[in-house]
Scaffold this motif. Structure first.
Motif, PDB file in Angstrom:
ATOM      1  N   LEU A 152      15.260  -0.973  -2.853  1.00 44.42           N
ATOM      2  CA  LEU A 152      14.950  -1.507  -4.176  1.00 44.42           C
ATOM      3  C   LEU A 152      14.891  -0.373  -5.185  1.00 44.42           C
ATOM      4  O   LEU A 152      14.530   0.756  -4.854  1.00 44.42           O
ATOM      5  N   THR A 153      15.220  -0.701  -6.427  1.00 35.02           N
ATOM      6  CA  THR A 153      15.031   0.259  -7.507  1.00 35.02           C
ATOM      7  C   THR A 153      13.541   0.346  -7.830  1.00 35.02           C
ATOM      8  O   THR A 153      12.729  -0.462  -7.355  1.00 35.02           O
ATOM      9  N   TYR A 154      13.176   1.309  -8.665  1.00 31.84           N
ATOM     10  CA  TYR A 154      11.776   1.482  -9.038  1.00 31.84           C
ATOM     11  C   TYR A 154      11.208   0.207  -9.668  1.00 31.84           C
ATOM     12  O   TYR A 154      10.127  -0.266  -9.292  1.00 31.84           O
ATOM     13  N   LYS A 155      11.931  -0.371 -10.631  1.00 28.91           N
ATOM     14  CA  LYS A 155      11.437  -1.563 -11.318  1.00 28.91           C
ATOM     15  C   LYS A 155      11.397  -2.768 -10.390  1.00 28.91           C
ATOM     16  O   LYS A 155      10.478  -3.592 -10.465  1.00 28.91           O
ATOM     17  N   GLU A 156      12.389  -2.903  -9.510  1.00 27.74           N
ATOM     18  CA  GLU A 156      12.393  -4.011  -8.560  1.00 27.74           C
ATOM     19  C   GLU A 156      11.178  -3.922  -7.637  1.00 27.74           C
ATOM     20  O   GLU A 156      10.539  -4.941  -7.336  1.00 27.74           O
ATOM     21  N   PHE A 157      10.870  -2.705  -7.188  1.00 30.54           N
ATOM     22  CA  PHE A 157       9.699  -2.520  -6.332  1.00 30.54           C
ATOM     23  C   PHE A 157       8.424  -2.918  -7.084  1.00 30.54           C
ATOM     24  O   PHE A 157       7.559  -3.616  -6.536  1.00 30.54           O
ATOM     25  N   GLU A 158       8.292  -2.456  -8.336  1.00 26.49           N
ATOM     26  CA  GLU A 158       7.110  -2.784  -9.124  1.00 26.49           C
ATOM     27  C   GLU A 158       6.979  -4.289  -9.362  1.00 26.49           C
ATOM     28  O   GLU A 158       5.873  -4.838  -9.317  1.00 26.49           O
ATOM     29  N   LEU A 159       8.094  -4.955  -9.605  1.00 26.56           N
ATOM     30  CA  LEU A 159       8.079  -6.411  -9.795  1.00 26.56           C
ATOM     31  C   LEU A 159       7.607  -7.124  -8.537  1.00 26.56           C
ATOM     32  O   LEU A 159       6.744  -8.007  -8.586  1.00 26.56           O
ATOM     33  N   LEU A 160       8.197  -6.747  -7.401  1.00 24.70           N
ATOM     34  CA  LEU A 160       7.824  -7.387  -6.141  1.00 24.70           C
ATOM     35  C   LEU A 160       6.358  -7.132  -5.823  1.00 24.70           C
ATOM     36  O   LEU A 160       5.630  -8.043  -5.413  1.00 24.70           O
ATOM     37  N   LYS A 161       5.904  -5.901  -6.030  1.00 26.85           N
ATOM     38  CA  LYS A 161       4.506  -5.556  -5.767  1.00 26.85           C
ATOM     39  C   LYS A 161       3.570  -6.392  -6.640  1.00 26.85           C
ATOM     40  O   LYS A 161       2.584  -6.952  -6.139  1.00 26.85           O
ATOM     41  N   TYR A 162       3.892  -6.502  -7.927  1.00 25.49           N
ATOM     42  CA  TYR A 162       2.992  -7.223  -8.844  1.00 25.49           C
ATOM     43  C   TYR A 162       2.951  -8.714  -8.512  1.00 25.49           C
ATOM     44  O   TYR A 162       1.883  -9.327  -8.501  1.00 25.49           O
ATOM     45  N   LEU A 163       4.117  -9.291  -8.220  1.00 23.60           N
ATOM     46  CA  LEU A 163       4.157 -10.710  -7.866  1.00 23.60           C
ATOM     47  C   LEU A 163       3.430 -10.954  -6.548  1.00 23.60           C
ATOM     48  O   LEU A 163       2.724 -11.958  -6.393  1.00 23.60           O
ATOM     49  N   ALA A 164       3.592 -10.038  -5.589  1.00 25.15           N
ATOM     50  CA  ALA A 164       2.929 -10.192  -4.294  1.00 25.15           C
ATOM     51  C   ALA A 164       1.416 -10.083  -4.426  1.00 25.15           C
ATOM     52  O   ALA A 164       0.667 -10.810  -3.763  1.00 25.15           O
ATOM     53  N   LYS A 165       0.946  -9.174  -5.275  1.00 29.50           N
ATOM     54  CA  LYS A 165      -0.492  -9.027  -5.483  1.00 29.50           C
ATOM     55  C   LYS A 165      -1.085 -10.254  -6.180  1.00 29.50           C
ATOM     56  O   LYS A 165      -2.298 -10.491  -6.107  1.00 29.50           O
ATOM     57  N   ASN A 166      -0.231 -10.994  -6.865  1.00 30.52           N
ATOM     58  CA  ASN A 166      -0.672 -12.208  -7.558  1.00 30.52           C
ATOM     59  C   ASN A 166      -0.065 -13.441  -6.907  1.00 30.52           C
ATOM     60  O   ASN A 166       0.256 -14.421  -7.587  1.00 30.52           O
ATOM     61  N   GLU A 167       0.087 -13.385  -5.587  1.00 31.37           N
ATOM     62  CA  GLU A 167       0.751 -14.462  -4.848  1.00 31.37           C
ATOM     63  C   GLU A 167       0.168 -15.824  -5.205  1.00 31.37           C
ATOM     64  O   GLU A 167      -1.041 -16.024  -5.208  1.00 31.37           O
TER      65      GLU A 167
END
Length: 228
Positions: A152-167
């Motif tokens: 993943l790119t940096y932004k893709e990783f950040e997006l996935l992380k943020y969405l996962a933390k707010n599952e």
């Protein structure tokens, strides 16, 4: 021992918070001036912050913006404790990245319970987020699906992380753009959609549908077991 930052200009409330939270064995750091708290956070680590909004020196909204913009503080649990009880004030605080919002007058025992809940969640998510075969290593910035790496790119990783933390929570487009690109982002909102589509493709057919579009709101991540 967890360190809790209290930023509150009302002396009586600040002393009440210190007395109550000390009984739960937290290490406490307190300020009545927002600028002093801001200066402290530049070089010091805390595990949770309690912010009033109307503060001398620097208001709570600006402190919250700073916390969410600083890499070392980005995941710091923040509770807003304020007399501002209008719905718009709560929405603004939560949209800026607060994890919880409690209005005055308040129950100190309820506040303590919310603190415990946020600290438990913070510890759980400190290093790894694991959801049914999907693993996000926050320290190494590695994503794997059933132990197979996903590039993943940096932004893709950040997006996935943020969405996962707010599952399970519908996260607005504005919140995602502010959290991932920053409050000074002046590009097109279509940038978010492009990154979401790319992220879905990289996650593959089994996981792509976990990232759901929420009409007129934004996106949410819903794992297989919770998919309605």
């Amino acid at each position: 021992m967890e360190r809790v930052l209290i930023v509150e200009d009302d002396e009586n409330i600040r002393q009440l918070l210190k007395l109550t939270l000390a009984s739960f064995n937290y290490e406490l750091v307190d300020f009545e001036n927002g600028k002093d708290a801001y200066d402290y956070l530049q070089d010091n680590k805390v595990d949770l912050a309690i912010l009033d909004l109307m503060l001398p020196g620097m208001n709570g909204y600006d402190i919250l913006k700073f916390i969410r913009s600083k890499a070392s503080l980005k995941d710091l649990p923040v509770i807003i404790l304020s007399a501002k009880d209008k719905e718009l004030d709560k929405i603004m605080g939560l949209d800026l990245g607060a994890d919880d919002y409690l209005t005055k007058p308040f129950s100190v025992l309820e506040l303590a319970a919310r603190i415990r809940s946020l600290l438990r969640r913070s510890k759980k998510d400190e290093r790894l987020i694991q959801i049914h075969g999907l693993c996000i290593d926050l320290d190494k910035r590695i994503v794997t699906i059933r132990e197979e790496p996903v590039e993943l790119t940096y932004k893709e990783f950040e997006l996935l992380k943020y969405l996962a933390k707010n599952e399970g929570r519908a996260v607005s487009r504005e919140e995602l753009i502010n959290q991932i690109w920053g409050y000074d982002f002046i590009g097109e909102s279509r940038t978010l959609d492009v990154h979401i589509n790319s992220l879905r493709k990289k996650l593959g057919n089994e996981y792509a549908h976990w990232i759901q579009s929420v009409r007129q709101v934004g996106y949410r991540l819903v794992s297989g077991d919770n998919d309605a």
